[in-house]
Design an enzyme around this catalytic site. Structure first.
Site, PDB file in Angstrom:
ATOM      1  CB  ALA B  95      -0.723   0.358   1.096  1.00 27.02           C
ATOM      2  CE  LYS B  96       6.155   0.907  -3.278  1.00 28.78           C
ATOM      3  NZ  LYS B  96       5.079  -0.657  -3.537  1.00 28.78           N
TER       4      LYS B  96
END
Lengths: 272, 272
Positions: B95-96
């Site tokens: 998802a960063k």
């Protein structure tokens, strides 16, 4: 939305207020919890009560993802409502995304095309090819994290790189990217004194300033160091407006809190 | 999932393969497009065909958000399927994310609690208080971006900070954060020669290595410089496995492609 439209809206409303739609179900009035979509009902009421005072709305995507599918539905309905009823208002998906090129392109598609936000916030750590897919979308804006308003900003953002600092390198380097005219920057208001330096690097760019209100930061300081001929500022307030009252009068109370900020902004714009 | 469980799974399967579930509707077999949920049907078939070869699955969230509500439903079904049928397999929400504290906490809640992923990838730009809310979740892991595999990694990550470089500062600084024993790191395999340096700073931590296959990078080089006593590596492959065939035999073809990698991994583990 074109930048000129945003600027003209700012002058028309004498406001550069952005309202953060960061809805927490634990904080909204109890009577809304019985409705089918409390988050959307809350947002709609806030928008109806404040749209003449604000030039931008900024839902932070985390607050919607936290509620899973239901949250996404509320987000889609909220941006849909804004696009239908207030296309003149600038919308910001506060998503802080950033990934390798083809993946950033998918995020850009989701937020700037499918949901039709006017802009999205993006993290710079992965560099040029992680940001340019957002910049490639015509008529849209990419708001790059520069100097954030939290304590952790001092962990890396202000680290010395030669004679410069990381966040300044981010500002400077990003100016060379393709379609950099579509860039805006997040700059935390808790560090208004930094704004003079920042304006030397990006004299004209719009700055999204979180952290006035709950996160601290003075509006007059921000304007003193950050305001340009075109104003060049979007100052965000979330909790101070959304939760001005927990009663049935929450929307009126939000409008009052927004009015206080708008009137202060009007005064500061006249000084310019 | 506890680290020991992951390590024991690696030894049992003689594999440190992570399969990236980055489903692109333009690339999956045509016959799946007629089903109710093509993305989930595709993932399910891939998981059924490869779960004895892989120790981790990693959906990149962008590929799901790109399809809006439907995409979220596919994501929830995919992680639900993995948690029900293969709780022994490590799951990564790629998802960063990363935001100010209370907002990071909402992302942590969404991915690590509600959806019950074992881990999430997080961007370091906003520093300690943007990462610690992820680290606070017991029994879960936070995979911090160190050195990524894209070109843009050279824009900021490798910039000199005194005698060090930004990505090294990220590794070093993060070791001092609360619950840093729950940290893993993303390190791009296109720069295997960097791994020797990285292991000096984080000798034991697990590294998630994207970029073997489509993004380039050699498995034996990665192992030479990065492998620890506990293996300490998760090497990801996405497109090379998912799209090994576009026909009705796509799942068998995926298993074949995964087997090639697993056998190579087995050999490299024996050398150790």
């Amino acid at each position: 939305m074109k930048l000129e439209s945003l600027i003209s809206e700012i002058h028309k409303k004498k406001s550069f207020l952005c309202i953060g739609l960061d809805v927490d179900l634990n904080k909204i009035p109890a009577h809304l919890l019985d409705t089918d979509d409390p988050i959307f009902q809350f947002n709609k009421a806030i928008i109806n009560a404040t749209h003449h005072l604000a030039v931008a709305y900024k839902p932070n995507i985390a607050f919607y993802e936290a509620y899973g599918l239901k949250g996404w539905k509320s987000l889609e309905k909220t941006i849909g409502y804004l696009n239908e009823h207030h296309p003149e208002i600038f919308t910001i998906a506060d998503a802080k995304r950033g990934d390798i090129g083809n993946t950033s392109a998918m995020y850009a598609n989701a937020f700037l095309k499918e949901m039709n936000f006017d802009s999205i916030t993006v993290a710079p750590y992965m560099g040029k090819d992680s940001v340019e897919p957002f910049l490639a979308v015509e008529g849209k804006h990419t708001i790059l994290l520069g100097l954030t308003s939290n304590e952790g900003a001092f962990d890396f953002q202000t680290k010395k790189i030669g004679d410069s600092e990381l966040y300044k390198e981010v500002l400077l380097t990003s100016r060379g990217w393709k379609h950099s005219d579509r860039l805006m920057y997040v700059v935390g208001a808790t560090k208004a004194e930094y704004l003079a330096d920042i304006r030397k690097i990006i004299p004209e760019s719009f700055l999204l300033i979180p952290g006035v209100g709950a996160q601290g930061g003075s509006l007059s300081e921000v304007c003193k160091y950050g305001m340009t001929e075109n104003i060049g500022l979007l100052v965000n307030s979330s909790r101070g407006i959304l939760y001005a009252s927990k009663g049935k009068d929450f929307a009126d109370a939000a409008a009052e809190a927004a009015t206080v900020l708008q009137l202060e902004m009007k005064k500061l714009m006249q000084k310019k």
